[in-house]
Write an enzyme that holds these catalytic residues in place. Structure first.
Site: not given
Lengths: 58, 348, 348
Positions: C14, C149, C315
């Site tokens: 991601y 994050c 995040n």
């Protein structure tokens, strides 16, 4: 001279074939993004590359 | 070259907010007026939190509106037509995001929108705002009626089939699954979170207003009837249209691929999605949140011949503010994608 | 001026996908290599659907990696340090998004991450990647360990209070509420939708790894202890940290306003949010999806003196790929916000 394009077996788009392709070379059809494999030369014939079918059971 | 001066009437709603966002990074234009009777005098960031610290613009009253180069109208349906007299002279070009000028036939308004159109004379002067269908007309027009969100998805899904005579004049069924932002910023008993969350709600099984503009735009070879139903899902943004077509003759997948590639292959904002693997094989709204892209895909049921065509988009962007800016760019000779480059987020 | 050539190792995850998205519109750099052992040879759009038709890049194998100007490492924790030998010489500048080089004390790794650090000698050469804290060091560094994050949100929320001596060295409690994308792209029994949807799950009441880097960065006036708990919520993106501080002396709201304005008033990516009305009075993650902004806000409980500080961010962006690009821009003298202009969406 080998064709510089060959029809995609899935979506019939004209798939660009790199110069002097070799058997079972892997290509990707830009239009339907299916992985293809060179199955014959002069003229170039493409077929779907074997792929393990992902289980997407809903 | 000085930036074009843009005004937005009704800028505190969701499409008004998206116009403000898109114009933040538009190379050729800037918003100089954003009207809101309710929020006049307050910064746009107080209503649109994503604009906090990004825009110094404040809402102004509509009666303080000064002439500008282009005016976007984001008023509720039924409020734009009566205000046309005062608003149209304000700008060289006007883009209306309401439904008030989308239909060419004045008689359709009482039937679908429940009001007799106050300015039927103007209906012929607005071009229906889907660039993929009417690009040249939009380029040379001064007034565009930006298409509805459901209509945009259904029309882009089906137009190639109706143009080719593959879709029959009647019998096509379409289900749209829609999010809550389609209802706009006004809250109601049905938008109350405990009532709206986790819903899978048949809110318009028949009589959806967008059916009028869909049938208008798909009547390429004569009048057509399309049977539309809408279901609300637990989403804020995005819509997915699933159309069920029973072709007038036998077709195969390759012919359909060729047809859609010919229709949309060069289009910057239509993406054909019919994949074999991965999570995103068919059009899916969440991938498109914030983008001006409409994804179109299909599947042919070999056994029955039924052709299922799917289309997904963000109802506030390609179904609203983004399509309006796309038309705006065409009308002023700017690059069609100016301000509309955001590619969307993954995962969301 | 030719664009800088960027490589991403582990680009199918991601954060890798977000780096690819951000660099689509970066004025000074372009991605020329995106490695993925599993997806080598396939287009990046097959894994990141938002990139379909937007990027012609295909994944390549790590062993085919060629030297480039800057390299982003997006490998799982524990895999980067062992690969440092081979990867570090590949580029003039390296930005690591894993936790492998974030902690200066080698002894912290067995305790928090369960592995003895294979290259303790390198720990001192990586700068901890939060520009708002270490801008000058990052500018002159060749290797940055991009902050975690949760750590980014908690540190940005609390740093001004620890720097000023208002926050005590122990006793501060922080709860982070987090989405599912924090777990990355690998699926598991706990990420199975019927199990993960609608969860409000205490998944790390104690022993959250990010506590180590939080305590490292807040030890401005000597060692500190911060008590962190994490709860998973039914979201994909975004996190909200709520910190409970019991000040070492009496403070009033104005002093706190002045403190945070002095710390973040000029920061392009920190927005102080403490409003009186509207839906978004305090920091809220969904407004920030896709943006590099961290919102910080506070509320002082006059009765008890407890100071509640809130911080929200995405995040995957300010907590990952966006912050990495922010550091990358600083390291190469590019405008700090290059490629990071997306303002977020409303409503979502």
């Amino acid at each position: 001279m080998t064709a510089s394009y060959a029809p995609c077996p899935v979506c019939d788009a004209e798939v660009p074939v790199p110069p002097n392709p070799v058997l079972s070379e892997l290509l990707v059809c830009e239009s339907c993004s299916v992985a293809l494999e060179v199955r014959a030369l002069d003229p170039v014939v493409l077929d779907e590359a074997p792929q393990e079918e992902e289980d997407w059971g809903q | 070259m000085a930036k074009l001066r843009v005004g937005i009437v009704g800028a505190s709603g969701y499409t008004g907010g998206e116009l403000l966002r898109i114009f933040l990074h538009h190379p050729n234009a800037e918003v100089v007026q954003a009207t809101s009777e309710h929020h006049a005098g307050r910064g746009v960031g107080t209503v649109h939190p994503n604009l906090r610290g990004r825009s110094s613009l404040s809402f102004s009253r509509r009666d303080a509106l000064a002439p500008c180069d282009a005016l976007f109208l984001c008023l509720p349906h039924g409020e734009t037509a009566p205000a046309a007299e005062a608003l149209l002279p304000m700008a060289g070009r006007v883009l209306d995001l309401s439904a008030d000028f989308r239909l060419r036939d004045p008689a359709a308004y009482p039937r679908w929108y429940g009001f007799g159109h106050p300015r039927p004379d103007l209906l012929g002067r607005f071009v229906y705002g889907i660039p993929e269908l009417h690009r040249d007309q939009i380029r040379s027009s001064r007034m565009v009626a930006v298409a509805g969100c459901n209509a945009t998805a259904v029309i882009l899904a089906l137009h190639p089939l109706f143009a080719e005579g593959i879709a029959p004049s009647d019998g096509t069924v379409v289900e749209v699954k829609v999010g809550s932002s389609e209802g706009g910023a006004a809250f109601s008993v049905s938008s109350h979170h405990p009532e709206r969350a986790h819903c899978l709600r048949s809110y318009r099984p028949t009589g959806h207003r967008h059916q009028a503009e869909i049938e208008q735009e798909l009547a390429v070879r004569g009048p057509v009837r399309v049977h539309l139903s809408a279901t609300a899902v637990d989403e804020v943004r995005g819509l997915l249209a699933t159309a069920h077509v029973f072709p007038t003759r036998a077709v195969d997948e390759k012919e359909i691929w060729r047809l859609y590639r010919r229709a949309y292959g060069e289009e910057p904002f239509v993406r054909i999605v019919k994949g074999r693997d991965g999570n995103y094989r068919y059009p899916e709204p969440k991938v498109l949140w914030g983008t001006n892209t409409c994804e179109v895909g299909f599947e042919l049921d070999a056994a029955s011949g039924r052709l299922v065509v799917m289309a997904a988009l963000d109802n506030l962007v390609k179904g609203g503010a983004g399509q309006a800016v796309q038309c705006f760019n065409l009308m002023h000779g700017f690059p069609e994608a100016a301000g509309l480059e955001f590619p969307g987020l993954h995962p969301v």
